[in-house]
Design an enzyme around this catalytic site. Structure first.
Site, short mmCIF file in Angstrom:
data_model
loop_
_atom_site.label_atom_id
_atom_site.label_comp_id
_atom_site.label_asym_id
_atom_site.label_seq_id
_atom_site.Cartn_x
_atom_site.Cartn_y
_atom_site.Cartn_z
N SER A 141 46.01 28.44 12.44
CA SER A 141 45.16 27.62 13.10
C SER A 141 45.21 26.17 12.89
O SER A 141 45.36 25.86 11.56
CB SER A 141 43.77 28.05 12.60
OG SER A 141 43.24 29.51 12.91
N TYR A 172 34.56 18.02 -4.27
CA TYR A 172 35.96 17.94 -4.83
C TYR A 172 36.34 16.61 -5.28
O TYR A 172 36.67 16.20 -6.19
CB TYR A 172 36.74 18.90 -4.41
CG TYR A 172 38.27 18.62 -5.07
CD1 TYR A 172 39.15 18.01 -4.01
CD2 TYR A 172 38.58 19.35 -5.98
CE1 TYR A 172 40.32 17.75 -4.54
CE2 TYR A 172 39.82 18.83 -6.62
CZ TYR A 172 40.85 18.02 -5.85
OH TYR A 172 42.00 17.68 -6.24
N PHE A 201 43.90 22.67 12.72
CA PHE A 201 42.60 22.10 12.79
C PHE A 201 42.66 20.75 13.59
O PHE A 201 42.62 19.51 12.95
CB PHE A 201 42.26 22.32 11.40
CG PHE A 201 41.85 23.26 10.53
CD1 PHE A 201 42.29 23.27 9.17
CD2 PHE A 201 41.66 24.58 11.11
CE1 PHE A 201 42.19 24.23 8.43
CE2 PHE A 201 41.36 25.62 10.55
CZ PHE A 201 41.71 25.72 9.06
N ASN A 231 50.01 15.77 -1.14
CA ASN A 231 50.04 17.06 -1.05
C ASN A 231 51.12 17.84 -1.82
O ASN A 231 52.07 17.92 -1.37
CB ASN A 231 49.97 17.50 0.33
CG ASN A 231 48.64 16.93 1.25
OD1 ASN A 231 48.06 15.67 0.98
ND2 ASN A 231 47.96 17.91 1.47
N LYS A 239 36.85 14.35 -8.72
CA LYS A 239 37.86 13.49 -9.31
C LYS A 239 37.70 11.90 -9.11
O LYS A 239 38.09 11.22 -10.45
CB LYS A 239 39.18 13.48 -8.05
CG LYS A 239 39.78 15.16 -8.16
CD LYS A 239 40.34 15.48 -9.46
CE LYS A 239 41.36 16.78 -9.47
NZ LYS A 239 41.76 16.94 -10.72
N ASP A 269 38.16 16.76 6.89
CA ASP A 269 39.64 16.29 7.04
C ASP A 269 39.55 14.87 7.40
O ASP A 269 39.15 14.39 8.17
CB ASP A 269 40.31 16.97 8.06
CG ASP A 269 40.85 18.44 7.53
OD1 ASP A 269 40.84 18.43 6.34
OD2 ASP A 269 41.19 19.25 8.28
N ASP A 304 44.24 27.79 -20.65
CA ASP A 304 43.77 27.95 -18.97
C ASP A 304 42.95 29.11 -19.24
O ASP A 304 42.98 30.09 -20.13
CB ASP A 304 45.18 28.44 -18.63
CG ASP A 304 45.08 28.15 -17.09
OD1 ASP A 304 45.75 27.61 -16.57
OD2 ASP A 304 44.21 29.00 -16.31
N SER A 328 43.65 12.85 -7.51
CA SER A 328 44.21 13.21 -6.03
C SER A 328 43.93 12.07 -5.02
O SER A 328 43.01 11.29 -5.26
CB SER A 328 43.24 14.24 -5.67
OG SER A 328 43.11 14.68 -4.13
C1 WQD Z 1 46.62 19.73 5.36
C2 WQD Z 1 46.88 19.47 6.93
C3 WQD Z 1 44.63 20.17 7.91
C4 WQD Z 1 45.35 24.33 6.83
C5 WQD Z 1 43.73 19.30 0.25
C6 WQD Z 1 42.72 18.73 -0.82
C7 WQD Z 1 43.63 17.89 -1.95
C8 WQD Z 1 44.70 18.74 -2.21
C9 WQD Z 1 45.68 19.15 -1.22
C10 WQD Z 1 44.09 19.69 -4.39
C11 WQD Z 1 45.36 18.76 7.20
C12 WQD Z 1 45.78 20.83 8.17
C13 WQD Z 1 45.45 22.79 6.87
C14 WQD Z 1 45.43 25.26 8.04
C15 WQD Z 1 45.58 23.20 9.38
N1 WQD Z 1 44.09 19.69 -3.02
N2 WQD Z 1 45.65 22.41 8.09
N3 WQD Z 1 45.37 24.44 9.14
O1 WQD Z 1 43.22 18.76 3.20
O2 WQD Z 1 45.31 17.27 3.04
O3 WQD Z 1 44.39 18.34 1.11
O4 WQD Z 1 44.82 19.93 -0.65
O5 WQD Z 1 44.18 19.00 -5.27
O6 WQD Z 1 42.97 17.19 -2.74
O7 WQD Z 1 42.08 17.51 -0.09
O8 WQD Z 1 45.44 19.68 2.48
O9 WQD Z 1 47.06 21.76 3.08
O10 WQD Z 1 44.50 21.66 3.20
O11 WQD Z 1 45.81 20.24 4.94
O12 WQD Z 1 45.79 22.63 10.47
O13 WQD Z 1 45.22 26.49 8.01
O14 WQD Z 1 46.91 20.83 7.36
O15 WQD Z 1 43.78 19.88 8.83
O16 WQD Z 1 45.66 17.88 8.47
P1 WQD Z 1 44.51 18.47 2.54
P2 WQD Z 1 45.74 21.06 3.48
#
Ligand code: WQD
Length: 342
Positions: A216, A149, A218, A179, A153, A300, A31, A124
């Protein structure tokens, strides 16, 4: 088995090495600590009672990898090391392509040179892109991921597919994570994001503990039951066991039996919306969690959840922890480690 775990000091890596050690496997961690802490490995020792051998370095360092493979007799590699911030990958794509893709090429070359040809690769659900029918199966169309990203992958999956096709002595398993959230039940290891969390669960956790004002959300105009994004959250300990099950299946499979990579979804098969996660976390923590609906986040997708039946059938693995357990364990980690690993 003796396993090299690249990125083994990270959120996912530490939970996997706990599981490996508890099942009697021998582990060596590589690492660069760019997004992890050596302190996390000390916590793994506290949990397992076993010292973790590790090397600080990058998968881009071919000489270091050759030294490691020449001096250790690894049976297999679990390759987790990658940059994973979706937003940063859009602003700094070269950093992601170099580390994630070139790093995997350098690692694969070292494995080939030293005859180590069993690989478990961390992929992923992002590779599925948008607009694919739910639930996602491994044969669901992988199309253009919505960010660099995710494209790294997908590229790495394609590289490994060609490698396996070229030489049947390779045994490559690709695990597509949905997730990953939560923390080890001991509260000693967990998710320790640098700076402002990109992901939902760690952000919600920091609001619950008072470190952030509000979540927030989204967007609430998606085609989902409550309009907010739906994801397949999976407890990190379930995800970790999925890796060990895949490793042990490789070990039991007949070598050279296939020129194809094996792909498995690691998800629960159940999707939850952002508002459902906030509600569950509030119940688990006993805290009110203020939130505000804001505009969508670029890149997203509306919904993403797995059909995990292939993993259940072929790996003998099934996620067992539900959302409230994920929130309880995430909260336990948050409360006991307000500053992460410091
Ligand atoms: C989850 C949901 C957001 C933050 C990403 C990567 C994936 C993996 C996991 C690495 C979505 C919403 C999020 C916030 C929100 N990463 N959200 N407010 O985007 O599904 O996956 O992370 O391996 O590869 O793509 O995960 O937790 O960021 O978002 O509303 O402050 O929560 O819009 O619907 P995501 P996330």
């Amino acid at each position: 088995m003796k396993v090299l775990v690249t990125g083994g000091a990270g959120f996912i890596g530490t939970h996997i090495i706990v599981c490996l050690l508890e099942r009697g496997h021998d582990v060596h961690v590589l690492d660069d600590f760019s997004n992890s802490s050596e302190k996390a490995l000390k916590r793994v020792k506290n949990i397992t009672g076993k010292f973790i051998r590790f090397t600080k370095g990058s998968i881009l360092d071919g000489a270091l990898l050759s030294y490691l493979f020449a001096n250790e007799s690894f049976d297999s590699v679990i390759h987790l090391a990658a940059f994973k911030a979706v937003g940063e990958s859009s602003t700094n794509p070269l950093k992601y392509y170099e580390n994630n893709v070139v790093g995997t090429l350098v690692l694969s070359r070292a494995m080939k040179n030293f005859g180590v040809k069993r690989l478990i690769f961390s992929s992923s659900a992002t590779v599925y892109g948008d607009g694919v029918q739910m639930p996602l199966t491994e044969s669901s169309c992988v199309q253009d991921p919505t960010n660099p990203y995710g494209r790294t992958k997908l590229m790495m999956e394609q590289i490994l597919t060609d490698l396996a096709k070229s030489d049947p002595s390779w045994d490559i398993t690709v695990l597509r994570y949905f997730n990953p959230v939560g923390a080890h039940s001991s509260g000693l290891i967990g998710e320790d994001p640098n700076g402002i969390p990109n992901n939902l669960m760690p952000f919600v956790s920091q609001v619950a503990v008072g470190k952030r004002d509000k979540v927030s959300v989204f967007g609430n105009d998606y085609d989902t039951p409550d309009g907010t994004g739906v994801r397949d959250y999976i407890h990190i300990e379930d995800l970790a066991l999925g890796h060990v099950k895949a490793l042990e299946k490789q070990n039991s499979d007949q070598r050279g039996s296939s020129r194809n990579i094996k792909i498995y979804n690691l998800g629960t098969g159940r999707g939850y919306s952002v508002l459902e996660v906030i509600e569950a976390f509030s119940r688990a923590s006993g805290k009110k969690i203020p939130y505000e609906i804001v505009k969508r986040r670029p890149g997203d997708v509306a919904k993403c959840w797995a059909d995990p039946s292939k993993s259940e059938l072929e790996l003998g693995w099934k996620a067992t922890r539900d959302l409230i357990q994920m929130c309880r364990d995430a909260w336990n980690w948050q409360v006991n480690n307000p500053e992460g690993y410091e």
